[in-house]
Scaffold this motif. Sequence first.
Motif, PDB file in Angstrom:
ATOM      1  N   ARG A 147       0.938  -1.144   0.053  1.00 16.79           N
ATOM      2  CA  ARG A 147      -0.060   0.065   0.033  1.00 16.79           C
ATOM      3  C   ARG A 147       0.931   1.210  -0.063  1.00 16.79           C
ATOM      4  O   ARG A 147       1.918   1.416   0.647  1.00 16.79           O
ATOM      5  N   PHE A 148       0.049   2.260  -0.847  1.00 12.01           N
ATOM      6  CA  PHE A 148       0.802   3.596  -0.656  1.00 12.01           C
ATOM      7  C   PHE A 148      -0.064   4.515  -0.248  1.00 12.01           C
ATOM      8  O   PHE A 148      -1.288   4.717  -0.755  1.00 12.01           O
ATOM      9  N   VAL A 149       0.275   5.244   1.044  1.00  9.36           N
ATOM     10  CA  VAL A 149      -0.545   6.120   1.549  1.00  9.36           C
ATOM     11  C   VAL A 149      -0.105   7.488   1.040  1.00  9.36           C
ATOM     12  O   VAL A 149       0.855   7.985   1.662  1.00  9.36           O
ATOM     13  N   ASN A 150      -0.867   8.255   0.593  1.00  6.36           N
ATOM     14  CA  ASN A 150      -0.760   9.673   0.498  1.00  6.36           C
ATOM     15  C   ASN A 150      -1.144  10.694   1.440  1.00  6.36           C
ATOM     16  O   ASN A 150      -2.330  10.356   1.878  1.00  6.36           O
ATOM     17  N   VAL A 151      -0.289  11.334   2.060  1.00  2.81           N
ATOM     18  CA  VAL A 151      -0.716  12.365   3.181  1.00  2.81           C
ATOM     19  C   VAL A 151      -0.852  13.713   2.496  1.00  2.81           C
ATOM     20  O   VAL A 151      -0.169  14.553   1.989  1.00  2.81           O
ATOM     21  N   SER A 152      -2.262  13.951   2.441  1.00  2.00           N
ATOM     22  CA  SER A 152      -2.756  15.255   1.721  1.00  2.00           C
ATOM     23  C   SER A 152      -2.808  16.026   2.729  1.00  2.00           C
ATOM     24  O   SER A 152      -2.035  16.514   3.719  1.00  2.00           O
ATOM     25  N   SER A 153      -4.415  16.936   2.575  1.00  2.00           N
ATOM     26  CA  SER A 153      -4.469  18.172   3.437  1.00  2.00           C
ATOM     27  C   SER A 153      -6.063  18.243   3.541  1.00  2.00           C
ATOM     28  O   SER A 153      -6.687  18.183   2.514  1.00  2.00           O
ATOM     29  N   CYS A 154      -6.564  18.726   4.686  1.00  2.00           N
ATOM     30  CA  CYS A 154      -7.813  19.007   4.829  1.00  2.00           C
ATOM     31  C   CYS A 154      -8.371  20.207   3.840  1.00  2.00           C
ATOM     32  O   CYS A 154      -9.473  20.635   3.664  1.00  2.00           O
ATOM     33  N   LEU A 155      -7.196  21.118   3.475  1.00  2.00           N
ATOM     34  CA  LEU A 155      -7.396  22.157   2.784  1.00  2.00           C
ATOM     35  C   LEU A 155      -7.958  21.900   1.404  1.00  2.00           C
ATOM     36  O   LEU A 155      -8.429  22.940   0.664  1.00  2.00           O
ATOM     37  N   VAL A 156      -7.782  20.716   0.842  1.00  2.00           N
ATOM     38  CA  VAL A 156      -8.205  20.340  -0.506  1.00  2.00           C
ATOM     39  C   VAL A 156      -9.457  20.587  -0.780  1.00  2.00           C
ATOM     40  O   VAL A 156     -10.127  20.666  -1.741  1.00  2.00           O
ATOM     41  N   ALA A 157     -10.349  20.373   0.676  1.00  2.00           N
ATOM     42  CA  ALA A 157     -11.965  20.730   0.206  1.00  2.00           C
ATOM     43  C   ALA A 157     -12.281  22.057  -0.100  1.00  2.00           C
ATOM     44  O   ALA A 157     -13.453  22.373  -0.235  1.00  2.00           O
ATOM     45  N   GLY A 158     -11.254  23.161   0.118  1.00  2.00           N
ATOM     46  CA  GLY A 158     -11.707  24.510  -0.067  1.00  2.00           C
ATOM     47  C   GLY A 158     -12.144  25.211   1.077  1.00  2.00           C
ATOM     48  O   GLY A 158     -12.565  24.334   2.106  1.00  2.00           O
ATOM     49  N   PRO A 159     -12.310  26.376   1.200  1.00  2.00           N
ATOM     50  CA  PRO A 159     -12.844  27.112   2.488  1.00  2.00           C
ATOM     51  C   PRO A 159     -14.235  26.595   2.811  1.00  2.00           C
ATOM     52  O   PRO A 159     -15.077  26.986   1.787  1.00  2.00           O
ATOM     53  N   PRO A 160     -14.475  25.824   3.847  1.00  2.00           N
ATOM     54  CA  PRO A 160     -15.997  25.621   4.305  1.00  2.00           C
ATOM     55  C   PRO A 160     -16.871  26.811   4.310  1.00  2.00           C
ATOM     56  O   PRO A 160     -16.571  28.025   4.903  1.00  2.00           O
ATOM     57  N   GLN A 161     -17.950  26.801   3.617  1.00  2.00           N
ATOM     58  CA  GLN A 161     -19.035  27.843   3.616  1.00  2.00           C
ATOM     59  C   GLN A 161     -20.200  27.678   4.600  1.00  2.00           C
ATOM     60  O   GLN A 161     -21.450  28.008   4.117  1.00  2.00           O
ATOM     61  N   ARG A 162     -20.159  26.567   5.412  1.00  2.00           N
ATOM     62  CA  ARG A 162     -21.119  26.549   6.509  1.00  2.00           C
ATOM     63  C   ARG A 162     -20.210  25.942   7.731  1.00  2.00           C
ATOM     64  O   ARG A 162     -19.220  25.431   7.715  1.00  2.00           O
ATOM     65  N   PRO A 173     -15.663  26.074  -3.531  1.00  2.00           N
ATOM     66  CA  PRO A 173     -15.169  26.636  -4.516  1.00  2.00           C
ATOM     67  C   PRO A 173     -13.752  27.007  -3.840  1.00  2.00           C
ATOM     68  O   PRO A 173     -13.761  27.640  -3.165  1.00  2.00           O
ATOM     69  N   LEU A 174     -12.490  26.803  -4.720  1.00  2.00           N
ATOM     70  CA  LEU A 174     -11.408  27.336  -4.376  1.00  2.00           C
ATOM     71  C   LEU A 174     -10.931  28.242  -5.690  1.00  2.00           C
ATOM     72  O   LEU A 174     -10.555  27.568  -6.848  1.00  2.00           O
ATOM     73  N   PRO A 175     -10.819  29.624  -5.719  1.00  2.00           N
ATOM     74  CA  PRO A 175     -10.441  30.322  -6.924  1.00  2.00           C
ATOM     75  C   PRO A 175      -8.998  29.952  -7.355  1.00  2.00           C
ATOM     76  O   PRO A 175      -8.245  29.758  -6.673  1.00  2.00           O
ATOM     77  N   ALA A 176      -9.221  29.974  -8.687  1.00  2.00           N
ATOM     78  CA  ALA A 176      -8.024  29.393  -9.414  1.00  2.00           C
ATOM     79  C   ALA A 176      -6.731  30.715  -9.406  1.00  2.00           C
ATOM     80  O   ALA A 176      -7.180  31.898  -9.564  1.00  2.00           O
ATOM     81  N   GLY A 177      -5.420  30.393  -9.654  1.00  2.00           N
ATOM     82  CA  GLY A 177      -4.612  31.353  -9.922  1.00  2.00           C
ATOM     83  C   GLY A 177      -4.229  32.252  -8.433  1.00  2.00           C
ATOM     84  O   GLY A 177      -3.624  33.295  -9.020  1.00  2.00           O
ATOM     85  N   ALA A 184      -3.106  24.290  -1.083  1.00  2.00           N
ATOM     86  CA  ALA A 184      -4.481  23.644  -1.457  1.00  2.00           C
ATOM     87  C   ALA A 184      -4.427  23.092  -2.648  1.00  2.00           C
ATOM     88  O   ALA A 184      -4.808  21.939  -3.127  1.00  2.00           O
ATOM     89  N   ASP A 185      -3.852  24.125  -3.841  1.00  2.00           N
ATOM     90  CA  ASP A 185      -4.154  23.687  -5.068  1.00  2.00           C
ATOM     91  C   ASP A 185      -3.078  22.646  -5.375  1.00  2.00           C
ATOM     92  O   ASP A 185      -3.618  21.510  -5.989  1.00  2.00           O
ATOM     93  N   ALA A 186      -1.689  22.439  -4.926  1.00  2.00           N
ATOM     94  CA  ALA A 186      -0.893  21.509  -5.028  1.00  2.00           C
ATOM     95  C   ALA A 186      -1.379  20.253  -4.496  1.00  2.00           C
ATOM     96  O   ALA A 186      -1.168  19.162  -5.137  1.00  2.00           O
ATOM     97  N   LYS A 187      -1.794  20.341  -3.277  1.00  2.00           N
ATOM     98  CA  LYS A 187      -2.238  19.086  -2.549  1.00  2.00           C
ATOM     99  C   LYS A 187      -3.554  18.234  -3.374  1.00  2.00           C
ATOM    100  O   LYS A 187      -3.593  17.218  -3.645  1.00  2.00           O
ATOM    101  N   ARG A 188      -4.476  19.243  -4.119  1.00  2.00           N
ATOM    102  CA  ARG A 188      -5.180  18.579  -4.908  1.00  2.00           C
ATOM    103  C   ARG A 188      -4.787  17.868  -6.075  1.00  2.00           C
ATOM    104  O   ARG A 188      -5.207  16.871  -6.622  1.00  2.00           O
ATOM    105  N   ALA A 189      -3.827  18.776  -6.872  1.00  2.00           N
ATOM    106  CA  ALA A 189      -3.140  18.023  -8.007  1.00  2.00           C
ATOM    107  C   ALA A 189      -2.459  16.664  -7.515  1.00  2.00           C
ATOM    108  O   ALA A 189      -2.466  15.747  -8.129  1.00  2.00           O
ATOM    109  N   ALA A 190      -1.881  16.702  -6.246  1.00  2.00           N
ATOM    110  CA  ALA A 190      -1.133  15.471  -5.830  1.00  2.00           C
ATOM    111  C   ALA A 190      -2.348  14.357  -5.645  1.00  2.00           C
ATOM    112  O   ALA A 190      -1.820  13.130  -5.838  1.00  2.00           O
TER     113      ALA A 190
END
Length: 357
Positions: A147-162, A173-177, A184-190
């Motif tokens: 098994r390969f476990v990738n340690v990501s981040s809670c930030l990939v969910a984007g800023p909680p709106q509730r 939603p996570l604005p681009a650029g 967060a964007d890098a972890k999403r790409a990962a």
Amino acid sequence: MADPRYTEARQDALAACATQADVRAALARQHIAVTGGTGFLGTWIAELVAAMNDQYNLGITLDLYARNIAEWQQKYPHLATRLDIRLRSQDVRSSFEFAKNTNYVIHAAGIPNNRVHASDPLRVFQTTVSGIANALEAASQLDGLRRFVNVSSCLVAGPPQRPGPLKEADAFPLPAGLLHTVYADAKRAAEMTAAIFRSQYRMPVSTVRPFTLTGAYQELDRPWAINSFLRDVLTGSEIRIHGDGSARRSYLYGADAAWWTLAALAKGVDGEVYNLGSATPVTHNELVRLIGEQVSPKPRVVLNTAPNRQQQDDDLYPDISFTVRRLGVSETCPLEQTVEKAYRWFAAPQTIQTHAN
């Protein structure tokens, strides 16, 4: 004389793994590789491996891959001098190989420090995206990979709106650029890279998403609320809270965080994501009160130190029901003990230095 903090860390590690004999059995006589191995999570994994080998004679071997291994060796000789733990100097931005006998990989290389996100975003992005691609490519060459476990981040969910806890499937939603979202964007790409390797090469990949982790082996200068509050208390400063103190976070102790990650190695399912954090939310006001109980006199607290900051719901803590159900884990260190242990970990060097002077 042995540092009593390490004695306590050993006890905490044994408590974290005590109830899951099935996970211990799955890891016995296996070879584990951890990228970013000298960071907070990697150090706790080393502590757990050392504890399990000594207590249960499991015969686990561990490779820790990191850019700067010399400092870690000096700070933690009780781990660095062990024969079952080996340090390997490696920047994951360059291609590399794992030892051929590696059975499990934890890819924890990353730069969560948001000060670096602002000062060197290119290194943050390359370490995260090129790093996981290189680690997955190296793992794909292993005949015995389980098994390969990738340690990501809670930030990939984007800023909680509730308000309320985040589930693994939540997304906002996570604005681009925008440079301040580079991590967060890098972890999403990962995570996408991991999904590609899982689909295209049938690799056994799972992901854990850490929320706020704390306790022994943490660095006080990390720019997170609990660290800032503890530093203020230890330096005799007033505690400054940017908002009104209603923001809610949760704090998972390092021994539990590392054990849950090891449980994901043994029990994880291909393609699944597991939240890695405490289910007990605490407001900044409540956290400051808990920290203040560790000292006398109580620290002075100043609210709204960023007066132009817009007040809104600010919750960032996980729903861990899926993690608990799938991995069979639990929190062994409740919030009050977590805060107390974190305070004592950071306070001990200050006390030693004061007595020396």
